[in-house]
Design an enzyme around this catalytic site. Structure first.
Site, PDB file in Angstrom:
ATOM      1  CG  MET A  11      -1.981   0.993   1.266  1.00 23.40           C
ATOM      2  SD  MET A  11      -3.192   0.626   2.538  1.00 23.40           S
ATOM      3  CE  MET A  11      -2.216   0.669   4.034  1.00 23.40           C
ATOM      4  CG  ASP A  34      11.397 -14.182   0.891  1.00 28.12           C
ATOM      5  OD1 ASP A  34      11.664 -13.486   1.901  1.00 28.12           O
ATOM      6  OD2 ASP A  34      10.566 -15.103   0.912  1.00 28.12           O
ATOM      7  CB  ALA A  58       6.783  -5.098   7.028  1.00 31.29           C
ATOM      8  CE1 TYR A  59       1.902 -12.145   7.938  1.00 32.87           C
ATOM      9  CE2 TYR A  59       3.156 -12.785   9.881  1.00 32.87           C
ATOM     10  CZ  TYR A  59       2.032 -12.900   9.087  1.00 32.87           C
ATOM     11  OH  TYR A  59       1.029 -13.770   9.456  1.00 32.87           O
ATOM     12  CE1 TYR A 123       3.982  -4.886  11.547  1.00 30.11           C
ATOM     13  CE2 TYR A 123       3.107  -3.364  13.183  1.00 30.11           C
ATOM     14  CZ  TYR A 123       3.607  -3.609  11.917  1.00 30.11           C
ATOM     15  OH  TYR A 123       3.741  -2.564  11.022  1.00 30.11           O
ATOM     16  CE  LYS A 127       7.984  -2.486  10.764  1.00 31.43           C
ATOM     17  NZ  LYS A 127       8.258  -2.614   9.294  1.00 31.43           N
TER      18      LYS A 127
END
Ligand SMILES: NC(=O)c1ccc[n+]([C@@H]2O[C@H](COP(=O)([O-])OP(=O)(O)OC[C@H]3O[C@@H](n4cnc5c(N)ncnc54)[C@H](OP(=O)(O)O)[C@@H]3O)[C@@H](O)[C@H]2O)c1
Length: 279
Positions: A11, A34, A58-59, A123, A127
């Site tokens: 996005m 990847d 990112a996941y 998450y 990060k």
């Protein structure tokens, strides 16, 4: 300037690619490399020979990360380290996109860039660990923390609300988490400016203003002209795998230090709605 963007198919990445027209941009998705594979990362970096690397990949599924913290660490921490090492080896400057979820939400005033990281979900931990490791490897790297991203071309909160409102007379939205919605195109514009300004260190990049998810939903529906009613509710009625910080407002002091000011989130909604309707 040559720029390589990891996460260009996401996005935020799509907004970066669309706005970044005055430089030579290489746009990479996971099919090109990847980030969990150092060899794949080194190959695409050698091929594109960038002066700047922007890591937006990112996941990003916060609940998915909670269920599979090993995958979260592999992509968001080790993957980010792989890209940072490649930047160091190729002497490229490095900008990493991070998150408000590195904080625990216990503050009552906006988080400053140097406030201690205290993530409360997997998450956020993945990060926060990435930030620390990147800054140890590359002390001149730029870490841009953002929050509550929305924009065309991705799964995002206002899109979900508009889809729900299309089929329901009333929806319930949590009113006990506070943050700063951020429009992808405004953040992309700020990121391009930061690279041109040779930015270093941690910078908070969000739109102005503060709201709850309830406020965000109500304003989105008001501006879209929807008749669906929004009712406030609380997070304990919407239990999800990952806890969310109840307050993750980021101070804009680190961004205004670069002479960059982002408009208030409400003012971005007409642009978002126009883009969404153009699809
Ligand atoms: N969304 C939010 O509300 C939010 C809030 C704060 C911070 N952020 C941060 O902002 C950045 C952009 O978020 P976003 O919402 O634009 O993300 P997104 O739409 O979920 O896109 C994720 C991107 O990462 C790529 N990617 C995922 N796994 C990868 C892997 N193993 N190797 C290489 N690429 C991989 C995807 O590539 P493919 O699509 O090609 O597979 C895609 O381009 C992320 O760093 C995120 O942590 C997001």
């Amino acid at each position: 300037m040559r720029v390589t963007i990891f996460g260009a198919t996401g996005m935020l990445g799509k907004a970066l690619v669309r706005l970044w027209t005055n430089d030579e941009v290489t746009a990479l998705g996971s099919s090109h490399a990847d980030i969990r594979s150092p060899d794949q990362v080194d190959r695409v970096v050698a091929e594109s020979n960038p002066e700047w690397i922007v890591l937006s990949a990112a996941y990003t599924d916060v609940d998915g990360c909670e269920i599979n913290p090993t995958l979260a660490a592999a992509v968001n921490t080790q993957g980010a380290v792989n890209v940072a090492k490649s930047a160091a080896n190729s002497r490229a400057k490095f900008l990493f996109i991070s998150t408000d979820y590195v904080f625990d939400g216990k503050n009552t005033t906006p988080y400053e860039a140097n406030d201690p990281r205290r993530p409360i979900n997997a998450y956020g931990k993945s990060k926060a660990d990435a930030e620390q490791k990147i800054l140890a490897l590359l002390p001149d790297a730029c870490v841009v923390r953002t929050s509550w991203l929305f924009g065309p071309g991705g799964k995002c909160f206002p899109d979900t609300i508009l889809k729900l409102a299309a089929t329901r007379p009333q929806i319930e939205v949590v009113n006990d988490q506070r943050g700063c919605p951020t429009y992808t195109f405004d953040l992309a514009d700020a990121i391009i400016k930061l690279c041109h300004a040779d930015a270093k260190g941690i910078v908070h990049g969000t739109n102005g203003g503060v709201c709850t998810w309830y406020d965000f939903a109500a304003e989105t529906l008001r501006q879209a002209g929807s008749n669906t009613a929004v009712r406030p509710t609380t997070s304990d009625k919407f239990v999800r795998p990952a806890p969310r910080p109840s307050y993750s407002v980021l101070s804009d002091a680190s961004l205004t230090a670069y002479g960059i000011k982002m408009r208030d989130w409400q003012d971005t909604l007409p642009d978002y709605l126009r883009e969404r309707n153009a699809k």
